[in-house]
Design a protein around this motif. Structure first.
Motif, mmCIF file in Angstrom:
data_model
loop_
_atom_site.group_PDB
_atom_site.id
_atom_site.type_symbol
_atom_site.label_atom_id
_atom_site.label_comp_id
_atom_site.label_asym_id
_atom_site.label_seq_id
_atom_site.Cartn_x
_atom_site.Cartn_y
_atom_site.Cartn_z
ATOM 1 N N MET A 39 38.894 77.267 13.527
ATOM 2 C CA MET A 39 39.764 78.352 13.085
ATOM 3 C C MET A 39 39.227 79.032 11.831
ATOM 4 O O MET A 39 39.143 80.267 11.756
ATOM 5 C CB MET A 39 41.172 77.810 12.810
ATOM 6 N N ALA A 40 38.874 78.248 10.847
ATOM 7 C CA ALA A 40 38.386 78.802 9.578
ATOM 8 C C ALA A 40 37.137 79.645 9.795
ATOM 9 O O ALA A 40 36.985 80.741 9.236
ATOM 10 C CB ALA A 40 38.109 77.673 8.591
ATOM 11 N N ASP A 41 36.237 79.146 10.648
ATOM 12 C CA ASP A 41 35.000 79.878 10.920
ATOM 13 C C ASP A 41 35.287 81.187 11.647
ATOM 14 O O ASP A 41 34.735 82.241 11.296
ATOM 15 C CB ASP A 41 34.064 79.004 11.753
ATOM 16 N N ALA A 42 36.140 81.153 12.663
ATOM 17 C CA ALA A 42 36.429 82.365 13.430
ATOM 18 C C ALA A 42 37.080 83.433 12.558
ATOM 19 O O ALA A 42 36.714 84.619 12.619
ATOM 20 C CB ALA A 42 37.335 82.021 14.614
ATOM 21 N N LEU A 43 38.042 83.036 11.740
ATOM 22 C CA LEU A 43 38.725 84.000 10.877
ATOM 23 C C LEU A 43 37.780 84.581 9.830
ATOM 24 O O LEU A 43 37.864 85.765 9.490
ATOM 25 C CB LEU A 43 39.935 83.340 10.219
ATOM 26 N N SER A 44 36.879 83.748 9.346
ATOM 27 C CA SER A 44 35.918 84.244 8.350
ATOM 28 C C SER A 44 34.920 85.216 8.963
ATOM 29 O O SER A 44 34.286 85.999 8.257
ATOM 30 C CB SER A 44 35.172 83.077 7.704
ATOM 31 N N ASN A 45 34.766 85.155 10.306
ATOM 32 C CA ASN A 45 33.869 86.066 11.016
ATOM 33 C C ASN A 45 34.594 87.281 11.574
ATOM 34 O O ASN A 45 34.046 87.994 12.417
ATOM 35 C CB ASN A 45 33.154 85.318 12.149
ATOM 36 N N GLY A 46 35.843 87.517 11.129
ATOM 37 C CA GLY A 46 36.549 88.740 11.478
ATOM 38 C C GLY A 46 37.474 88.663 12.671
ATOM 39 O O GLY A 46 38.010 89.694 13.113
ATOM 40 N N SER A 47 37.709 87.457 13.222
ATOM 41 C CA SER A 47 38.624 87.334 14.357
ATOM 42 C C SER A 47 40.061 87.569 13.918
ATOM 43 O O SER A 47 40.419 87.371 12.747
ATOM 44 C CB SER A 47 38.504 85.940 14.981
ATOM 45 N N ASN A 48 40.906 87.951 14.866
ATOM 46 C CA ASN A 48 42.329 88.160 14.602
ATOM 47 C C ASN A 48 43.135 87.005 15.184
ATOM 48 O O ASN A 48 42.954 86.643 16.347
ATOM 49 C CB ASN A 48 42.812 89.467 15.250
ATOM 50 N N LEU A 49 44.012 86.421 14.380
ATOM 51 C CA LEU A 49 44.879 85.355 14.877
ATOM 52 C C LEU A 49 46.073 85.989 15.573
ATOM 53 O O LEU A 49 46.896 86.658 14.945
ATOM 54 C CB LEU A 49 45.344 84.463 13.723
ATOM 55 N N LEU A 50 46.186 85.773 16.887
ATOM 56 C CA LEU A 50 47.275 86.362 17.663
ATOM 57 C C LEU A 50 48.474 85.429 17.769
ATOM 58 O O LEU A 50 49.615 85.889 17.808
ATOM 59 C CB LEU A 50 46.772 86.740 19.062
ATOM 60 N N THR A 51 48.214 84.128 17.819
ATOM 61 C CA THR A 51 49.307 83.143 17.802
ATOM 62 C C THR A 51 48.726 81.757 17.539
ATOM 63 O O THR A 51 47.558 81.502 17.813
ATOM 64 C CB THR A 51 50.091 83.134 19.132
ATOM 65 N N GLY A 52 49.558 80.875 16.989
ATOM 66 C CA GLY A 52 49.146 79.492 16.751
ATOM 67 C C GLY A 52 48.263 79.334 15.538
ATOM 68 O O GLY A 52 48.506 79.934 14.485
ATOM 69 N N GLY A 53 47.255 78.478 15.676
ATOM 70 C CA GLY A 53 46.275 78.305 14.618
ATOM 71 C C GLY A 53 46.573 77.226 13.615
ATOM 72 O O GLY A 53 45.934 77.166 12.569
ATOM 73 N N GLU A 54 47.522 76.335 13.924
ATOM 74 C CA GLU A 54 47.885 75.331 12.933
ATOM 75 C C GLU A 54 48.349 74.039 13.582
ATOM 76 O O GLU A 54 48.729 74.001 14.755
ATOM 77 C CB GLU A 54 49.003 75.863 12.036
ATOM 78 N N ARG A 55 48.312 72.990 12.775
ATOM 79 C CA ARG A 55 48.861 71.706 13.192
ATOM 80 C C ARG A 55 50.382 71.839 13.292
ATOM 81 O O ARG A 55 51.009 72.544 12.501
ATOM 82 C CB ARG A 55 48.483 70.635 12.178
ATOM 83 N N LEU A 56 50.977 71.111 14.244
ATOM 84 C CA LEU A 56 52.414 71.249 14.463
ATOM 85 C C LEU A 56 53.239 70.085 13.938
ATOM 86 O O LEU A 56 54.435 70.239 13.719
ATOM 87 C CB LEU A 56 52.693 71.423 15.963
ATOM 88 N N SER A 57 52.650 68.914 13.762
ATOM 89 C CA SER A 57 53.432 67.752 13.351
ATOM 90 C C SER A 57 52.532 66.746 12.666
ATOM 91 O O SER A 57 51.341 66.656 12.967
ATOM 92 C CB SER A 57 54.101 67.101 14.564
ATOM 93 N N ASN A 58 53.105 65.978 11.753
ATOM 94 C CA ASN A 58 52.355 64.919 11.092
ATOM 95 C C ASN A 58 52.509 63.567 11.783
ATOM 96 O O ASN A 58 51.869 62.593 11.412
ATOM 97 C CB ASN A 58 52.798 64.790 9.626
ATOM 98 N N SER A 59 53.375 63.517 12.802
ATOM 99 C CA SER A 59 53.640 62.249 13.477
ATOM 100 C C SER A 59 52.810 62.064 14.739
ATOM 101 O O SER A 59 52.928 61.073 15.432
ATOM 102 C CB SER A 59 55.129 62.148 13.833
ATOM 103 N N GLY A 60 51.976 63.017 15.063
ATOM 104 C CA GLY A 60 51.094 62.938 16.220
ATOM 105 C C GLY A 60 49.980 63.942 16.072
ATOM 106 O O GLY A 60 49.975 64.759 15.150
ATOM 107 N N SER A 61 49.027 63.925 17.002
ATOM 108 C CA SER A 61 47.856 64.799 16.897
ATOM 109 C C SER A 61 48.100 66.123 17.623
ATOM 110 O O SER A 61 47.388 66.483 18.561
ATOM 111 C CB SER A 61 46.633 64.080 17.474
ATOM 112 N N PHE A 62 49.101 66.861 17.181
ATOM 113 C CA PHE A 62 49.488 68.106 17.846
ATOM 114 C C PHE A 62 48.897 69.323 17.148
ATOM 115 O O PHE A 62 48.962 69.445 15.929
ATOM 116 C CB PHE A 62 51.014 68.237 17.869
#
Length: 477
Positions: A339-362
């Motif tokens: 994610m960090a690399d794509a955004l730094s190269n000019g990509s647009n985040l359309l949805t998502g892009g983040e961890r969802l919970s600390n209790s599992g690998s989501f």
């Protein structure tokens, strides 16, 4: 419902091994321990190798019809145990229960197909140039097999190796993933309960480097089959070369999806969203680079974003879950780096892009727009729920960009133009190509890649052939 009892299978016996070492199996939805997996010692591996030789000596002489009967009984036992095995597959892998059941069903299909095909391993008679001479070509099982498989499909990855080897008359020693061992063990129990002779199937776990180097150094195995990453596949191939061991390599991919302006965009989006987020993107044939013709780019990207954002992410055992977790915590950091690399190269985040919970690998179903070919995610297999979308202008540009990477496992395209489809079928460099669908795998069709994605096929008659050797015999009478 309890988790599978974890053990090694050596010479027909379920054992805890002799190393005294174990590894904890973790549920990626909760980060809770499921069980302790025993790890094999060198002595255990040697016992498994000797057992595989003895098992082969028995199994290769067993009539194909009898081999098929045991395989069919195994298939029926797996069907009877479907609910328990699928739930445990979800516990150890994370994928939604509906996907686990589909995977196990596909594995049973593969088992039945190889069992039946084993009855049709034919040789041939070649007309002789000399009177009084008979020339025959024989197809025979190659010998004991060793196999190593990845964690992402605990049932189908295992079954493609095991059913292919056993159907051809070979024995097999398999090291499944230490992260998803329960499914392999459940398959092994079904085989043993169906009457498979001791030593024909051996299951071991442990340090991958130690096990692979020791098994490959033995004079007993005559065939190696691997499903996993490109670097590990190349390493195993080098180990096998010292023994002139035949290999089948089903390695990683980076499947392009070409969406042309004449395509049915609604159908393309529906197929692509379902395919991209299946198993949270942890699929070697997952669609990973979406190249969309400029005239329909906005329509495709918007619809893709809207559908992806509606997916329900959670524990795979929950009824409404559409997408489960990544296999482990380590994969979260990998997604964040992409994610960090794509955004730094000019990509647009359309949805998502983040961890969802600390209790599992989501990690959230993610869509990136206007991603350039310089971005890391357009060059390295993401193996996660991130969909990068990019624009193209012409057919030639699409083909060139689709072929620019060293991978060549699967590729997809959506078009209504027969001329375009014909050009793609000739020019796209991949072992499998699906046009207007994402269907590239079934028991009766060959599954495999080219270039860095490996060689050899699993499934179909080509998959059976990899476990056979050819002998030519002349006889003067």
């Amino acid at each position: 419902m309890s988790y599978e009892e974890l053990a090694l299978l050596i010479d027909g016996r379920w054992t805890q091994g002799t190393s005294g070492k174990t590894e904890t199996v973790v549920n990626p939805s909760t980060n809770e321990a499921l069980g302790e997996l025993p790890l094999a010692s060198i002595a255990d591996l040697d016992e498994a190798l000797e057992a595989s030789q003895k098992g082969f000596d028995v199994w290769r002489k067993t009539p194909a019809i009898q081999r098929q009967m045991i395989m069919e009984k195994t298939a029926r036992l797996l069907e009877e145990r479907m609910d328990v095995i699928a739930a445990n597959l979800t516990r150890e892998m994370g994928k939604p229960l509906k996907e686990a059941r589909m995977e196990l069903g596909a594995a049973i299909d593969v088992l039945r197909w190889y069992g039946e095909e084993g009855k049709r391993v034919y040789g041939r008679v070649v007309p002789s140039r000399i009177t009084g001479m008979r020339q025959t070509v024989k197809k025979e099982p190659i010998g004991p097999v060793i196999a190593f498989v990845a964690w992402n499909f605990p049932a189908i990855n295992v079954m493609r190796k095991v059913a292919g080897a056993i159907g051809a008359g070979c024995s097999i020693t398999i090291k499944a993933s230490e992260e998803t061992p329960g499914t392999c063990i459940a398959i092994g129990r079904a085989f043993m309960d169906a009457g498979l002779p001791a030593g024909v199937l051996n299951i071991v776990f442990g340090d991958p480097a130690t096990i692979s180097s020791h098994l490959c150094a033995s004079d007993i195995p005559r065939k190696l089959s691997f499903t996993g990453s490109v670097p590990i596949g190349k390493h195993l191939q080098k180990l096998a070369a010292d023994k002139m061991m035949r290999c089948t390599m089903e390695l990683g991919g980076h499947a392009p999806v070409l969406v042309f302006s004449d395509a049915d965009i609604d159908a393309a989006v529906r197929n692509c969203v379902a395919g991209k987020y299946r198993n949270a993107g942890q699929v070697c044939v997952s669609p990973t680079r979406f190249l969309v013709q400029e005239a329909v780019y906005d329509k495709f990207a918007t619809a893709f974003r809207d559908q992806a954002s509606k997916l329900v992410v959670g524990d795979g055992l929950a009824e409404k879950t559409d997408m489960g977790p990544l296999i482990a915590e380590r994969r979260i950091e990998v997604m964040e780096n992409f994610m960090a690399d794509a955004l730094s190269n000019g990509s647009n985040l359309l949805t998502g892009g983040e961890r969802l919970s600390n209790s599992g690998s989501f990690f959230a179903p993610t869509v990136l727009g206007d991603v350039t070919d310089d971005a890391l995610i357009m060059n390295e297999e993401p193996f996660g729920p991130i969909a990068p979308i990019s624009r193209f202008s012409t057919l030639d540009e699409a083909i060139e960009r689709a072929n620019r990477l060293p991978f060549g496992l699967a590729a997809y395209a959506f078009t209504k133009n027969a001329k375009t489809a014909a050009a793609l079928s000739s020019e796209i460099q991949s072992g499998m190509l699906a046009i207007n669908s994402l269907m590239v795998a079934s028991a009766e069709t060959p599954f495999g890649g080219i270039k860095d994605s490996g060689y050899g096929s699993e499934g179909s008659i080509e998959g059976m052939e990899t476990f056979l050797t050819t002998r030519f015999v002349t006889e003067v009478y």
